[in-house]
Design a protein around this motif. Structure first.
Motif, PDB file in Angstrom:
ATOM      1  N   GLU A  73       0.791  -1.220   0.000  1.00 40.95           N
ATOM      2  CA  GLU A  73       0.000   0.000   0.000  1.00 40.95           C
ATOM      3  C   GLU A  73       0.831   1.282   0.000  1.00 40.95           C
ATOM      4  OE1 GLU A  73      -3.144  -0.403   2.963  1.00 40.95           O
ATOM      5  OE2 GLU A  73      -3.199  -2.558   2.585  1.00 40.95           O
ATOM      6  N   SER A  77       2.638   4.230  -3.564  1.00 43.90           N
ATOM      7  CA  SER A  77       2.134   5.608  -3.477  1.00 43.90           C
ATOM      8  C   SER A  77       3.236   6.661  -3.414  1.00 43.90           C
ATOM      9  CB  SER A  77       1.234   5.749  -2.241  1.00 43.90           C
ATOM     10  OG  SER A  77       1.993   5.852  -1.055  1.00 43.90           O
ATOM     11  N   TRP A 116      -1.795   8.602   6.733  1.00 40.99           N
ATOM     12  CA  TRP A 116      -2.525   7.539   6.044  1.00 40.99           C
ATOM     13  C   TRP A 116      -3.317   7.988   4.829  1.00 40.99           C
ATOM     14  CZ3 TRP A 116      -5.177   5.557  11.164  1.00 40.99           C
ATOM     15  CH2 TRP A 116      -4.230   4.867  11.937  1.00 40.99           C
ATOM     16  N   THR A 152      -1.900   8.294   1.177  1.00 37.73           N
ATOM     17  CA  THR A 152      -1.669   6.937   0.668  1.00 37.73           C
ATOM     18  C   THR A 152      -2.994   6.308   0.269  1.00 37.73           C
ATOM     19  OG1 THR A 152       0.199   6.710   2.187  1.00 37.73           O
ATOM     20  CG2 THR A 152      -0.654   4.689   1.210  1.00 37.73           C
ATOM     21  N   LEU A 153      -4.007   6.459   1.115  1.00 35.73           N
ATOM     22  CA  LEU A 153      -5.323   5.885   0.831  1.00 35.73           C
ATOM     23  C   LEU A 153      -5.908   6.462  -0.452  1.00 35.73           C
ATOM     24  CD1 LEU A 153      -7.732   4.144   1.775  1.00 35.73           C
ATOM     25  CD2 LEU A 153      -8.521   6.121   3.108  1.00 35.73           C
ATOM     26  N   GLN A 186      -4.228   4.899  -3.452  1.00 34.72           N
ATOM     27  CA  GLN A 186      -4.627   3.507  -3.660  1.00 34.72           C
ATOM     28  C   GLN A 186      -6.054   3.404  -4.194  1.00 34.72           C
ATOM     29  OE1 GLN A 186      -1.570   2.397  -3.794  1.00 34.72           O
ATOM     30  NE2 GLN A 186      -2.174   0.468  -2.798  1.00 34.72           N
ATOM     31  N   LEU A 187      -6.954   4.208  -3.685  1.00 30.87           N
ATOM     32  CA  LEU A 187      -8.321   4.190  -4.190  1.00 30.87           C
ATOM     33  C   LEU A 187      -8.377   4.645  -5.643  1.00 30.87           C
ATOM     34  CD1 LEU A 187     -10.265   5.654  -1.116  1.00 30.87           C
ATOM     35  CD2 LEU A 187     -10.439   3.313  -2.006  1.00 30.87           C
ATOM     36  N   GLU A 230      -4.445  -1.901  -3.334  1.00 29.00           N
ATOM     37  CA  GLU A 230      -4.771  -2.573  -2.076  1.00 29.00           C
ATOM     38  C   GLU A 230      -4.985  -1.542  -0.964  1.00 29.00           C
ATOM     39  OE1 GLU A 230      -6.100  -5.056  -0.048  1.00 29.00           O
ATOM     40  OE2 GLU A 230      -4.952  -6.245  -1.504  1.00 29.00           O
ATOM     41  N   ILE A 231      -6.011  -1.739  -0.123  1.00 28.04           N
ATOM     42  CA  ILE A 231      -6.261  -0.826   1.004  1.00 28.04           C
ATOM     43  C   ILE A 231      -6.518  -1.598   2.300  1.00 28.04           C
ATOM     44  CG2 ILE A 231      -7.135   1.051  -0.445  1.00 28.04           C
ATOM     45  CD1 ILE A 231     -10.000   0.218   0.438  1.00 28.04           C
ATOM     46  N   LEU A 291      -4.615  -0.106   5.399  1.00 33.36           N
ATOM     47  CA  LEU A 291      -5.088   1.236   5.706  1.00 33.36           C
ATOM     48  C   LEU A 291      -6.463   1.185   6.366  1.00 33.36           C
ATOM     49  CD1 LEU A 291      -3.897   2.842   2.375  1.00 33.36           C
ATOM     50  CD2 LEU A 291      -3.259   3.702   4.639  1.00 33.36           C
ATOM     51  N   VAL A 292      -7.322   0.299   5.877  1.00 27.75           N
ATOM     52  CA  VAL A 292      -8.636   0.126   6.484  1.00 27.75           C
ATOM     53  C   VAL A 292      -8.495  -0.429   7.899  1.00 27.75           C
ATOM     54  CG1 VAL A 292     -10.767  -1.237   6.365  1.00 27.75           C
ATOM     55  CG2 VAL A 292      -9.897  -0.084   4.316  1.00 27.75           C
ATOM     56  N   LEU A 296     -14.395   2.043   0.284  1.00 26.46           N
ATOM     57  CA  LEU A 296     -13.832   2.357   1.593  1.00 26.46           C
ATOM     58  C   LEU A 296     -14.879   2.178   2.690  1.00 26.46           C
ATOM     59  CD1 LEU A 296     -11.641   3.511   3.467  1.00 26.46           C
ATOM     60  CD2 LEU A 296     -12.413   5.811   2.812  1.00 26.46           C
TER      61      LEU A 296
END
Length: 493
Positions: free
Chosen positions: A336, A340, A384, A387-388, A391-392, A397-398, A401-402, A467
């Motif tokens: 993840e 990024s 975070w 990066t999230l 990825q979205l 992959e998340i 982060l989730v 998400l």
């Protein structure tokens, strides 16, 4: 009664204690530091101490504190002296630092502090006030004009309570005296910290005096910087150990690790010391280094802190002693974070990750998960969420982060998996706890409520069904099974 560390006491210290290698009586101040907490004393002040030993110069530090008198009470009776204990699992080094000449407490010495900002000898103002000290919206970078202290500082003749109020009034005084500008160097864990500082200060000063805002834009430079050193809170046990080592008591003691890094954009409008001679990396653009540090080190630190605390671990070294947490962090980095960031060609990212795990594993530091978990609403946008977003946007992959976000949401409800209360230290602590009460374990509703907190998430993430669904599912698993079971389930996928 054991003596207190001070200038006369230096010659009585044990021979293996490293002492300032210069004549402190000849040092004049050239740097004002705002936020003279443990991190500054273990990081920037050490670099300046090295500089003074190497080539002297008028670069002594006047320290200051906006909120607490404790640092002034610790250091001033000691003539600004204090000890840095560098610890890892195998060795210990004690060093007395002499670069801090005096510490001012803003609430009682505001005039002296403003005069220092308007002193011709001060060329650089450095800052470590934490993310919340900027009184800005982390999601947009804008000044929080409705913040009670900001509103008070915007009144005519206000005695400054905030960083922006202090800087604005001090620079106003400097301009009125006909002095040249200076450099404002943020050393806080914020992406583009210099640009964030400039934006918020200009918004504040524009409300005070538009002509002052113009002068600041023309006469003040705002280089970005990246700082890295792990500095846990000093304990009474640490002080007792230091008293035995030094044969005197040091109220200003700080404890840290051997590793230290400082990367600064070389944009100093009023001159600077030769930082590069003492290991500082002077660069044209700090962005890549900053993003790697925030997303790899700080991002993993926060993940370990929230999940580790809820799992019952008090210290980070205890968390990374568990293979499942190490595997989780490595998966987080590989799947993840790495996609990024832009890694400089000469940067060994695999060696960097191994170094981070070694630093996290330093059992001598006793870095508390609770300490790292403080002020999450201010920290996670930088650690975070960028990066999230990457990825979205790229269908990446998340999972981790989730997992991290779900643990933060669980943490701020205010009690752990055993039902014991957590002392949640966060500017939004009451609001976050209220959201849990209002949603009453309805996880999809809770997720939507949290994602609508614009001070944290802005407005772009609330509409991501991927998400929202993943977060609600992970929160449900955490509420039923707890951190350790959830961790095992994710690693088994």
């Amino acid at each position: 009664m054991i003596n207190r560390l001070n200038s006369p006491q230096l010659e009585r210290l044990p021979a293996d204690i490293l002492l300032p290698q210069y004549d402190r009586s000849k040092v004049r101040p050239g740097i004002l530091h705002i936020g003279t907490g443990a991190f500054h004393r273990a990081h920037q002040a050490v670099y300046v101490d090295d500089l003074l030993a190497l080539e002297g110069g008028d670069w002594g530090i006047i320290g200051s504190s906006l909120r607490s008198k404790s640092v002034a009470e610790q250091l001033n009776p000691q003539n600004g002296l204090y000890t840095v204990l560098v610890r890892d699992s195998a060795r210990l080094q004690a060093r007395v630092i002499g670069s801090v000449l005096n510490v001012l407490f803003a609430a009682e010495q505001s005039e002296q502090l403003l005069d220092t900002l308007a002193c011709a000898g001060i060329k650089i103002v450095t800052l470590t006030v934490t993310e919340k000290g900027y009184c800005h919206d982390p999601a947009t970078g804008n000044l929080l004009v409705n913040h009670a202290d900001v509103s008070a500082d915007l009144l005519p003749n206000a005695i400054p309570k905030t960083l922006m109020g202090l800087l604005c009034r001090g620079l106003q005084r400097r301009r009125a005296a006909g002095l040249a500008g200076l450099t404002l160097l943020s050393c806080d864990n914020l992406p583009n910290n210099g640009r964030v500082l400039k934006k918020v200060l200009l918004q504040f000063s524009q409300r005070i005096d538009p002509a002052l805002a113009t002068w600041i834009e023309e006469s003040v430079s705002f280089p970005c910087s990246m700082i890295d050193r792990i500095v846990p809170a000093t304990t009474e046990e640490d002080r007792q150990f230091a008293a035995q080592t030094l044969a005197c008591r040091d109220e200003g003691l700080v404890v840290t690790e051997p590793f230290s890094q400082w990367v600064i954009e070389d944009d100093f409008i009023a001159g600077r010391p030769a930082f590069e001679k003492v290991g500082v990396q002077m660069v044209s653009d700090v962005t890549a280094y900053e993003e790697i540090k925030l997303r790899f080190l700080n991002g993993a630190h926060s993940l370990l802190a929230y999940a580790g605390f809820l799992a019952g671990y008090q210290y980070i070294a205890q968390v990374v002693a568990q293979k499942s947490f190490v595997d989780a962090v490595q998966a987080f980095w590989t799947m993840e974070v790495l996609p990024s960031v832009d890694v400089p060609e000469d940067f060994d990212i695999e060696a960097y990750q191994a170094q981070l795990l070694a630093r996290f594993s330093n059992t001598a530091l006793r870095h508390k998960t609770w300490q790292i978990a403080m002020d999450g609403s201010q920290k996670i946008p930088q650690r975070w969420l960028n990066t999230l977003r990457h990825q979205l946007a790229n269908n990446g992959e998340i999972t981790w982060l989730v997992f991290a976000l779900a643990n933060w949401i669980r943490y701020v409800r205010g009690y752990n998996e055993q039902g014991q209360a957590i002392d949640v230290q966060d500017p939004l602590a009451m609001e976050l706890r209220d959201l849990h009460r209002q949603c009453d374990k309805n996880q999809p509703k809770l997720v939507q409520s949290f994602l609508r907190i614009e001070q944290v998430f802005d407005v772009d993430l609330v509409d991501s069904q991927r998400l929202s669904m993943a977060l609600a599912e992970q929160l449900e698993h955490l509420s039923v099974d707890g951190v350790i079971v959830c961790l095992g389930r994710l690693l088994a996928k």
